[in-house]
Scaffold this motif. Sequence first.
Motif, PDB file in Angstrom:
ATOM      1  N   GLY A 205       0.867  -1.203  -0.134  1.00  0.00           N
ATOM      2  CA  GLY A 205      -0.011   0.044  -0.128  1.00  0.00           C
ATOM      3  C   GLY A 205       0.865   1.332  -0.118  1.00  0.00           C
ATOM      4  N   GLY A 206       0.684   2.041  -1.086  1.00  0.00           N
ATOM      5  CA  GLY A 206       1.417   3.365  -1.247  1.00  0.00           C
ATOM      6  C   GLY A 206       2.943   3.317  -1.344  1.00  0.00           C
ATOM      7  N   ILE A 207       3.586   2.178  -1.407  1.00  0.00           N
ATOM      8  CA  ILE A 207       4.906   2.196  -1.758  1.00  0.00           C
ATOM      9  C   ILE A 207       5.069   2.572  -3.317  1.00  0.00           C
ATOM     10  CG2 ILE A 207       7.035   0.593  -1.798  1.00  0.00           C
ATOM     11  CD1 ILE A 207       5.950  -0.620   0.742  1.00  0.00           C
ATOM     12  N   LYS A 208       5.914   3.724  -3.293  1.00  0.00           N
ATOM     13  CA  LYS A 208       5.908   4.186  -4.761  1.00  0.00           C
ATOM     14  C   LYS A 208       7.440   4.496  -5.131  1.00  0.00           C
ATOM     15  CE  LYS A 208       2.830   7.792  -3.450  1.00  0.00           C
ATOM     16  NZ  LYS A 208       2.425   7.071  -2.285  1.00  0.00           N
ATOM     17  N   THR A 209       8.362   4.567  -4.082  1.00  0.00           N
ATOM     18  CA  THR A 209       9.696   5.002  -4.535  1.00  0.00           C
ATOM     19  C   THR A 209      10.644   3.935  -3.744  1.00  0.00           C
ATOM     20  OG1 THR A 209      10.198   5.930  -2.404  1.00  0.00           O
ATOM     21  CG2 THR A 209       9.451   7.460  -4.103  1.00  0.00           C
ATOM     22  N   LYS A 210      11.843   3.795  -4.545  1.00  0.00           N
ATOM     23  CA  LYS A 210      12.869   2.711  -4.010  1.00  0.00           C
ATOM     24  C   LYS A 210      13.104   2.875  -2.663  1.00  0.00           C
ATOM     25  CE  LYS A 210      15.458   1.791  -7.754  1.00  0.00           C
ATOM     26  NZ  LYS A 210      16.477   2.213  -8.837  1.00  0.00           N
ATOM     27  N   LYS A 211      13.086   4.227  -2.230  1.00  0.00           N
ATOM     28  CA  LYS A 211      13.538   4.496  -0.788  1.00  0.00           C
ATOM     29  C   LYS A 211      12.342   3.727   0.368  1.00  0.00           C
ATOM     30  CE  LYS A 211      15.169   7.890   2.376  1.00  0.00           C
ATOM     31  NZ  LYS A 211      14.641   8.934   3.089  1.00  0.00           N
ATOM     32  N   GLN A 212      11.387   4.134  -0.176  1.00  0.00           N
ATOM     33  CA  GLN A 212      10.140   3.473   0.608  1.00  0.00           C
ATOM     34  C   GLN A 212      10.162   1.766   0.631  1.00  0.00           C
ATOM     35  OE1 GLN A 212       6.952   5.438  -1.437  1.00  0.00           O
ATOM     36  NE2 GLN A 212       6.589   6.873   0.115  1.00  0.00           N
ATOM     37  N   LEU A 213      10.373   1.252  -0.607  1.00  0.00           N
ATOM     38  CA  LEU A 213      10.647  -0.017  -0.723  1.00  0.00           C
ATOM     39  C   LEU A 213      11.831  -0.689   0.159  1.00  0.00           C
ATOM     40  CD1 LEU A 213       9.952  -2.679  -2.236  1.00  0.00           C
ATOM     41  CD2 LEU A 213      11.756  -2.062  -4.008  1.00  0.00           C
ATOM     42  N   THR A 214      13.054  -0.054   0.119  1.00  0.00           N
ATOM     43  CA  THR A 214      13.953  -0.442   0.823  1.00  0.00           C
ATOM     44  C   THR A 214      13.813  -0.381   2.365  1.00  0.00           C
ATOM     45  OG1 THR A 214      15.424   0.716  -0.631  1.00  0.00           O
ATOM     46  CG2 THR A 214      16.679   0.060   1.186  1.00  0.00           C
ATOM     47  N   ASN A 215      12.941   0.925   2.655  1.00  0.00           N
ATOM     48  CA  ASN A 215      12.511   1.030   4.096  1.00  0.00           C
ATOM     49  C   ASN A 215      11.819  -0.155   4.697  1.00  0.00           C
ATOM     50  OD1 ASN A 215      13.940   3.210   5.176  1.00  0.00           O
ATOM     51  ND2 ASN A 215      12.500   4.800   4.523  1.00  0.00           N
TER      52      ASN A 215
END
Length: 240
Positions: A205-215
Motif C-alpha cells: 500500500g502506497g509504496i512508490k519509491t525505491k527508498k520506501q521499498l528499501t525501508n
Amino acid sequence: MTNSILKDIQKASEKGNKLLAILLDPDKIDIHNLPKIATKIEDLGANYIFVGGSTVENGITEILVAILKKHTKLPIILFPGDCSQITHKADALLFLSLLSGRNPEFLIEQQIKAVPYLKNSTLEIIPTGYILIDGGTKSSVLKVSKTTPIPQKNIKLATETAIAGMYKGKQLIYLEAGSGAKVPVHPSIVSSVKKNISIPLIVGGGIKTKKQLTNAYKNGADLVVIGTAFEEHYNILKPF
Ligand code: 1GP
C-alpha cells in the motif's frame, strides 16, 4: 493441496531473503496487454503475481489468470476482495481475515461463503491476518469493508493485532495501507510487528519509491506488494 508457496515464503523469511509481489487489479488491467505486463514483472525480478481488487466484475479474475498463466511461470496468488474472485486457475489463495476491522462480513462471513468454491480445490490456501493501517486516503478496501483502519500512531494496537492473528493460527501477517495510499505503513509499525511475530510479514500500500521499498525491507517486511507504482512509476522501480 500443496503448501509449497507458503514454505518458500517461510524459508525466504528465515534466511532474510526479500521477496516482491506485483499486484494486478483485474478491473484496471487491459487483458490485451497481459503478455507485455508479464514480461515487465519478470524483468523486475518479482517473485509472485498477486491478483485481486476490492471490487472486481464477476468472471474477470479467472480470464485474467488464465491468460497470465500462458505468459509466465511465476506463481499467481489470489488476493481477493471477496469470494467471487476465487479461481482454480491460480496457484494459491491468501485466505484473508480483516483483523483490524470489526465487520463480521470480512472476519468470517466471506470465508464461509468461499467454502463451496474451495472444496476439492487444488489451490494452496494460506491463512492470512490482514491488518489495515491508515494510509491517509479513503482506500477502496476501507470503503468496501466499512471498517476503521488502525492509526499510524497506534503501534501498540497494530502490533497486538498482529500477535493475536499469529495466536489464532494465521501463517502470514499482511500490513496494508490501502492501494494508492498517500503514506505507506510507517517503518515503526513494520519493525514493531516484525519483532513480535515469528511468521512472515507482508507489507503493501502506497509504496512508490525505491527508498520506501528499501525501508519496508529494512524494517522487517519479508514480502512487499506493489500495485499502483508498477502501473504508474515503473521506471522508478526498475531495477530493484
Ligand atoms: C497491496 O493494496 C496494495 O497491499 C497495493 O497498493 O497500489 O498502493 O501499491 P499500491
